[in-house]
Design an enzyme around this catalytic site. Structure first.
Site, PDB file in Angstrom:
ATOM      1  N   ASN A 117     120.688 -29.418 -18.040  1.00  0.00           N
ATOM      2  CA  ASN A 117     120.429 -29.296 -19.475  1.00  0.00           C
ATOM      3  C   ASN A 117     119.281 -30.190 -19.925  1.00  0.00           C
ATOM      4  O   ASN A 117     118.515 -29.833 -20.823  1.00  0.00           O
ATOM      5  CB  ASN A 117     121.693 -29.599 -20.285  1.00  0.00           C
ATOM      6  CG  ASN A 117     122.298 -30.951 -19.982  1.00  0.00           C
ATOM      7  OD1 ASN A 117     122.700 -31.210 -18.847  1.00  0.00           O
ATOM      8  ND2 ASN A 117     122.391 -31.814 -20.977  1.00  0.00           N
TER       9      ASN A 117
ATOM     10  N   HIS B 203     126.181 -33.097 -13.834  1.00  0.00           N
ATOM     11  CA  HIS B 203     126.452 -33.175 -15.282  1.00  0.00           C
ATOM     12  C   HIS B 203     127.388 -34.325 -15.633  1.00  0.00           C
ATOM     13  O   HIS B 203     127.021 -35.185 -16.427  1.00  0.00           O
ATOM     14  CB  HIS B 203     126.986 -31.850 -15.808  1.00  0.00           C
ATOM     15  CG  HIS B 203     126.882 -31.699 -17.297  1.00  0.00           C
ATOM     16  ND1 HIS B 203     125.742 -31.992 -17.998  1.00  0.00           N
ATOM     17  CD2 HIS B 203     127.785 -31.260 -18.223  1.00  0.00           C
ATOM     18  CE1 HIS B 203     125.925 -31.759 -19.293  1.00  0.00           C
ATOM     19  NE2 HIS B 203     127.156 -31.320 -19.449  1.00  0.00           N
ATOM     20  N   ASP B 204     128.605 -34.339 -15.113  1.00  0.00           N
ATOM     21  CA  ASP B 204     129.463 -35.504 -15.309  1.00  0.00           C
ATOM     22  C   ASP B 204     129.007 -36.594 -14.353  1.00  0.00           C
ATOM     23  O   ASP B 204     128.827 -36.353 -13.151  1.00  0.00           O
ATOM     24  CB  ASP B 204     130.932 -35.153 -15.068  1.00  0.00           C
ATOM     25  CG  ASP B 204     131.617 -34.670 -16.330  1.00  0.00           C
ATOM     26  OD1 ASP B 204     131.208 -35.092 -17.428  1.00  0.00           O
ATOM     27  OD2 ASP B 204     132.565 -33.866 -16.235  1.00  0.00           O
ATOM     28  N   HIS B 205     128.833 -37.797 -14.877  1.00  0.00           N
ATOM     29  CA  HIS B 205     128.265 -38.901 -14.100  1.00  0.00           C
ATOM     30  C   HIS B 205     129.369 -39.603 -13.308  1.00  0.00           C
ATOM     31  O   HIS B 205     129.748 -40.739 -13.588  1.00  0.00           O
ATOM     32  CB  HIS B 205     127.543 -39.881 -15.030  1.00  0.00           C
ATOM     33  CG  HIS B 205     126.346 -39.287 -15.700  1.00  0.00           C
ATOM     34  ND1 HIS B 205     125.494 -40.008 -16.515  1.00  0.00           N
ATOM     35  CD2 HIS B 205     125.839 -38.028 -15.681  1.00  0.00           C
ATOM     36  CE1 HIS B 205     124.527 -39.224 -16.965  1.00  0.00           C
ATOM     37  NE2 HIS B 205     124.725 -38.011 -16.479  1.00  0.00           N
TER      38      HIS B 205
ATOM     39  N   TYR C 293     115.359 -37.073 -16.079  1.00  0.00           N
ATOM     40  CA  TYR C 293     116.124 -37.530 -17.236  1.00  0.00           C
ATOM     41  C   TYR C 293     115.199 -38.308 -18.172  1.00  0.00           C
ATOM     42  O   TYR C 293     114.412 -39.113 -17.667  1.00  0.00           O
ATOM     43  CB  TYR C 293     117.252 -38.432 -16.712  1.00  0.00           C
ATOM     44  CG  TYR C 293     118.513 -38.421 -17.509  1.00  0.00           C
ATOM     45  CD1 TYR C 293     119.432 -37.389 -17.387  1.00  0.00           C
ATOM     46  CD2 TYR C 293     118.795 -39.461 -18.393  1.00  0.00           C
ATOM     47  CE1 TYR C 293     120.615 -37.389 -18.104  1.00  0.00           C
ATOM     48  CE2 TYR C 293     119.963 -39.464 -19.118  1.00  0.00           C
ATOM     49  CZ  TYR C 293     120.875 -38.432 -18.981  1.00  0.00           C
ATOM     50  OH  TYR C 293     122.045 -38.434 -19.698  1.00  0.00           O
TER      51      TYR C 293
ATOM     52  N   HIS D 132     132.692 -34.661 -19.757  1.00  0.00           N
ATOM     53  CA  HIS D 132     132.487 -33.321 -20.297  1.00  0.00           C
ATOM     54  C   HIS D 132     133.692 -32.411 -20.086  1.00  0.00           C
ATOM     55  O   HIS D 132     133.859 -31.425 -20.798  1.00  0.00           O
ATOM     56  CB  HIS D 132     131.245 -32.679 -19.670  1.00  0.00           C
ATOM     57  CG  HIS D 132     129.974 -33.375 -20.031  1.00  0.00           C
ATOM     58  ND1 HIS D 132     129.337 -34.256 -19.176  1.00  0.00           N
ATOM     59  CD2 HIS D 132     129.221 -33.344 -21.162  1.00  0.00           C
ATOM     60  CE1 HIS D 132     128.251 -34.726 -19.766  1.00  0.00           C
ATOM     61  NE2 HIS D 132     128.155 -34.190 -20.964  1.00  0.00           N
TER      62      HIS D 132
ATOM     63  N   HIS E 216     124.599 -26.909 -12.312  1.00  0.00           N
ATOM     64  CA  HIS E 216     124.588 -28.235 -12.936  1.00  0.00           C
ATOM     65  C   HIS E 216     125.923 -28.566 -13.600  1.00  0.00           C
ATOM     66  O   HIS E 216     126.481 -29.640 -13.387  1.00  0.00           O
ATOM     67  CB  HIS E 216     123.464 -28.331 -13.969  1.00  0.00           C
ATOM     68  CG  HIS E 216     123.427 -29.662 -14.659  1.00  0.00           C
ATOM     69  ND1 HIS E 216     123.182 -30.836 -13.983  1.00  0.00           N
ATOM     70  CD2 HIS E 216     123.630 -30.014 -15.972  1.00  0.00           C
ATOM     71  CE1 HIS E 216     123.226 -31.853 -14.832  1.00  0.00           C
ATOM     72  NE2 HIS E 216     123.494 -31.382 -16.041  1.00  0.00           N
TER      73      HIS E 216
ATOM     74  N   ASP F  66     119.425 -32.030 -13.865  1.00  0.00           N
ATOM     75  CA  ASP F  66     118.925 -33.201 -14.580  1.00  0.00           C
ATOM     76  C   ASP F  66     118.013 -33.976 -13.631  1.00  0.00           C
ATOM     77  O   ASP F  66     118.168 -35.184 -13.419  1.00  0.00           O
ATOM     78  CB  ASP F  66     120.062 -34.066 -15.113  1.00  0.00           C
ATOM     79  CG  ASP F  66     120.687 -33.471 -16.368  1.00  0.00           C
ATOM     80  OD1 ASP F  66     120.185 -32.430 -16.848  1.00  0.00           O
ATOM     81  OD2 ASP F  66     121.690 -34.028 -16.864  1.00  0.00           O
TER      82      ASP F  66
END
Length: 233
Positions: free
Chosen positions: A46, A162-164, A11, A136, A127, A8
């Site tokens: 993604n 991916h997970d923030h 963004y 997620h 990612h 990402d």
């Protein structure tokens, strides 16, 4: 020595071309400190797949600091004492989505590369998380497709975004390190194997040695949130 981006990169919709203004706005003008003028090894996320992913693999021709020669690739490094490390950079989006059989080609590549690697350290980068207590959660597809390869070929660590949030999870001797809160945070929690989890802006620093990988999670203000040593196996 180098930086790693876990996807990402742009963004929310990637970039349109190698001439997109986002390269300047979101990469060159942001990571402009002298200490950051080193090679960067990114993977696709993604959100990058929403744009022109070929532009991300080609931008190194414009700025050699950006080192992404392909959607997935391998980089080798040698330490001063002769210890060797192989980094396997993956494009997890088509693996998770199983788009047009692209996952089988990439997974076949990864298996061959891991099998032929003679490096002391094997570190994978992607990612999507394999295991996560974040929004997620753990990914069933990656548990089925990546974890057996990591276990079989002695991968010591997997870096992802991916997970923030920030997470350190150990499962069957492999350390799963989530570092996805460079710009935003979401709630996270502990799951089986969690050694650390925080919903906080931050990043991770690593120092690779002959017998351990020292990691430190730092907040956006530079405060130490978590330290750990991952032993070589």
């Amino acid at each position: 020595k180098f930086g790693i981006s876990v996807g990402d990169n742009f963004y929310e919709n990637g970039v349109t071309s190698i001439a997109d203004t986002r390269w300047r706005e979101s990469f060159e003008a942001v990571y402009d400190a002298p200490d950051l003028q080193c090679p960067w090894y990114p993977v696709l996320g993604n959100h990058d797949h929403r744009g022109n992913i070929d532009a991300e693999t080609q931008f190194g021709r414009v700025d050699p600091r950006w080192q992404m020669p392909a959607r997935y690739y391998r980089k080798s490094a040698a330490l001063a004492d002769g210890t060797s490390a192989d980094f396997f950079f993956l494009d997890t989006t088509p693996i998770v989505a199983a788009k047009e059989g692209g996952d089988s080609e990439q997974l076949g590549w990864l298996e061959r590369e891991l099998e032929t690697s003679k490096a002391n350290w094997k570190i994978a980068v992607g990612h999507h998380p394999v295991f996560s207590g974040g929004r997620h959660g753990s990914n069933r597809v990656l548990i089925q497709r990546l974890k057996p390869l990591f276990d079989r070929f002695g991968v010591q660590a997997y870096f992802n975004g991916h997970d923030h949030d920030l997470q350190h999870i150990a499962v069957d001797g492999v350390h799963y390190l989530t570092c996805g809160s460079g710009a935003d945070t979401r709630r996270t929690s502990a799951i089986a194997g969690t050694l650390f989890a925080a919903s906080q802006l931050g990043f991770m620093g690593c120092m690779l040695g002959p017998d351990k990988l020292a990691i430190v999670f730092l907040s956006d203000e530079g405060n130490i949130l978590h330290r750990a040593s991952i032993p070589i196996t």
